[in-house]
Design an enzyme around this catalytic site. Sequence first.
Site, PDB file in Angstrom:
ATOM      1  N   CYS A 130       0.827  -1.205   0.000  1.00 20.40           N
ATOM      2  CA  CYS A 130       0.000   0.000   0.000  1.00 20.40           C
ATOM      3  C   CYS A 130       0.863   1.257   0.000  1.00 20.40           C
ATOM      4  O   CYS A 130       0.464   2.292  -0.556  1.00 20.40           O
ATOM      5  CB  CYS A 130      -0.949  -0.010   1.192  1.00 20.40           C
ATOM      6  SG  CYS A 130      -0.147  -0.320   2.775  1.00 20.40           S
ATOM      7  N   HIS A 385      -1.540   0.754   7.714  1.00 22.25           N
ATOM      8  CA  HIS A 385      -2.011   0.884   6.334  1.00 22.25           C
ATOM      9  C   HIS A 385      -1.736   2.304   5.859  1.00 22.25           C
ATOM     10  O   HIS A 385      -1.890   3.271   6.609  1.00 22.25           O
ATOM     11  CB  HIS A 385      -3.505   0.573   6.251  1.00 22.25           C
ATOM     12  CG  HIS A 385      -4.049   0.587   4.856  1.00 22.25           C
ATOM     13  ND1 HIS A 385      -3.572  -0.228   3.863  1.00 22.25           N
ATOM     14  CD2 HIS A 385      -5.025   1.343   4.290  1.00 22.25           C
ATOM     15  CE1 HIS A 385      -4.232   0.007   2.738  1.00 22.25           C
ATOM     16  NE2 HIS A 385      -5.113   0.954   2.984  1.00 22.25           N
TER      17      HIS A 385
END
Length: 995
Positions: A130, A385
Amino acid sequence: MVKRWRSPLGRRCRPRRRRRRSGSGGVPGAKAMAPRLQLEKAAWRWAETVRPEEVSQEHIETAYRIWLEPCIRGVCRRNCKGNPNCLVGIGEHIWLGEIDENSFHNIDDPNCERRKKNSFVGLTNLGATCYVNTFLQVWFLNLELRQALYLCPSTCSDYVLGDGIQEEKDYEPQTICEHLQYLFALLQNSNRRYIDPSGFVKALGLDTGQQQDAQEFSKLFMSLLEDTLSKQKNPDVRNIVQQQFCGEYAYVTVCNQCGRESKLLSKFYELELNIQGHKQLTDCISEFLKEEKLEGDNRYFCENCQSKQNATRKIRLLSLPCTLNLQLMRFVFDRQTGHKKKLNTYIGFSEILDMEPYVEHKGGSYVYELSAVLIHRGVSAYSGHYIAHVKDPQSGEWYKFNDEDIEKMEGKKLQLGIEEDLAEPSKSQTRKPKCGKGTHCSRNAYMLVYRLQTQEKPNTAVQVPAFLQELVDRDNSKFEEWCIEMAEMRKQSVDKGKAKHEEVKELYQRLPAGAVKALCKECVVERCRVLRLKNQLNEDYKTVNNLLKAAVKGNDGFWVGKSSLRSWRQLALEQLDEQDGDAEQSNGKMNGSTLNKDESKEERKEEEELNFNEDILCPHGELCISENERRLVSKEAWSKLQQYFPKAPEFPSYKECCSQCKILEREGEENEALHKMIANEQKTSLPNLFQDKNRPCLSNWPEDTDVLYIVSQFFVEEWRKFVRKPTRCSPVSSVGNSALLCPHGGLMFTFASMTKEDSKLIALIWPSEWQMIQKLFVVDHVIKIMRIEVGDVNPSETQYISEPKLCPECREGLLCQQQRDLREYTQATIYVHKVVDNKKVMKDSAPELNVSSSETEEDKEEAKPDGEKDPDFNQSNGGTKRQKISHQNYIAYQKQVIRRSMRHRKVRGEKALLVSANQTLKELKIQVRKMFVQVCSGLKRAFMNSCFPPVFTYMYVSMFFSKRLKSFQNSQKSFCEDESEFWVLETWAGSAIAF
């Protein structure tokens, strides 16, 4: 000739449905019978007048209810168990209702994978990539960088022919620039909602399963891209990284002695700002440019002075790039743990940043506007994340890039509130500071991207080169083919489902089926017999009672158990109900109802226990020898009973009793006589041991002997049981002293322990008694204690020696095991009761509190007079009190033969709690609170705190184990503020639990 009987079931079907809707059948206040019971009663009404041998085919069809009319859908809510032709509630709503096409396939709509209009394309997360996706989206929206990459020449000549790219070969980029070209082209003109960056990630050699440092990745990739583009001939391509991201600053050192300045020029692609201890971005920039003093051991060597001098050093910004990357140092090294940690502090930043006060050369344009915010969601530096909020340079709208998902923000405003809420580490959260208009604050932003503010806005879109556009068109055509294929598969699945739907619907409309030939006549006949017997049971009960009053003459009678005669009507009724239930189950199976296996097993067990006349069966299946358990009944009474119990065992009056039982009874009488003789002989030989009189004591060694023998107390108790009840207990044949020895053959107890805590495990034997024990029993090991006089001095020293000797290792292990058992108990019982009269409990349960605090524990113990109440065995309700037995009163205790009860005396209102050693104090408090609903206010406050208030009412806690000890070893007391009511928690154990 059998009369024809007309079934009324056909006429009762529709009124049944009307009554189901109306509830009581239209009669006010009437209690309506359940429809299933109505059908059941009507189906077997003929059994009242028809005998089992007269059952015809019409009766069978009526019992199976095969001529009932089918129920109408919408009238019945569920399937009627009493109507086999009811086709409601069998899953027909799936096929007869509205058709749901999605139930015929498991293929998602391919249009969900299509790119929305006026939206960006996402990137697939390959596992832990990510952070790569966020930087790719930021670089893609840098129009100058994208245009320069498009101008970079490609090496795809092997794939290009005269009229385009070869269809049979897939395009594989060879360099980093080609990967970026292809990715940017797909991000710009692809029809997919998201694309796969696996080729780019593989070319960089990144591990998709491990999350890398995002800031380090940005630095390394910019360096790699700059080196790659430096080989290009086109200056717009070669210098794009320097033009967009490269700035310059100087390390300036000024000597305090001579004033000489020393400059060291350096280029930068991003500014690394320390955020620890700061709340605003401007404060972080000011600290970055703050002047540093070089003094002491850190003095600067001045070339002009040719010596070390005090100096000052600071950073001066000489030039700034078009795109200013500000790295917020959230991930820092923790020296205490030796690992990285994340700083979750709020940092405020504005959408407009004026850098002119921080630049050395004034007068230029140094006003920047915010273009991207990179976010790390998570509290750890090693997990989390990454997402990016990026501003579209053409429309000025903000977008949130979260891997495959792209979200457009409303009103062309940056919104960080949701992301900050998702990253809260715990309930004890730091309050978010207020932000003014045009400013934002974040605890998760780790990189801010500012673009130099210009008057001109980029109106023209960046054009994709022709060869890249052809590759994008080829990928779009593959995507369209895939969409068409998925849509065709969905259509085929739906068509098959609809065809199946129509087939089942047509089959359902053909139901119910016609007449059924496979109807069981035996089941109907048996049910008819059972119903008739149930109706005449009361009359037969009176008849049997009258027959039992008459005397039985001759040998025409039958033996019946008295217990069976007392409860034969109840047994018959239960048996008939079971048979009736079995018949209903066999009939109900046609409607799809089955009986649970566990229920059928339980019913069979009950049936075995309730069989008639089996109470006079011996273990060999014959007539029992005890005449007190049976009775002789007449032949007429037995015939009546046999109608209800056809499988009951039959014993005529001339039937002999079981011969094997007679032999066993005769042998048992002989064994009892033998046991009585043995018990009497042993009791006569060892009278004092049996009556527990004149027993030796180790603490007060008898003068007339130097040797005492030891046996297990368990042997003595078992032997006494046999002597008291020789007919009920088995004789004791051996003395098992091996339980008192270790595996090495050594004794497990010391002389001191045998006088105290271990005295209850052994029994002392006189030498004369030992000679008799050796004659009467088999002794496996001889254990004795000898008294020896040592030394020539008068009086001489006395020593006690055991044979066999003590095993120190095993003794220590036994003590450790005993301590471990006390600490690691499970499922121990605590008894808790609530007492209102606190003064009475203070006197009865804790008399030691009435003694002056200046007295020691020994003084308190000695000050107790004989017969004083023992708190260990006291009851708050004034029950029987027992005297505490001391060592000085041991002889008196032997004479009185006082034994303490091993059972707990239940106090009125007390509750039993199960506790374990691994239970915490908080869990025990909660358990006690749940047990008692009404708790005093002071105790409530005490329970809510980790420790109790300084002034408490007496609270006493002890432990109850499976075996009760003579006295508790430890107790602690605690008090509560409310003196009107308090708690007493009693427990018996080696070590007591206290609050």
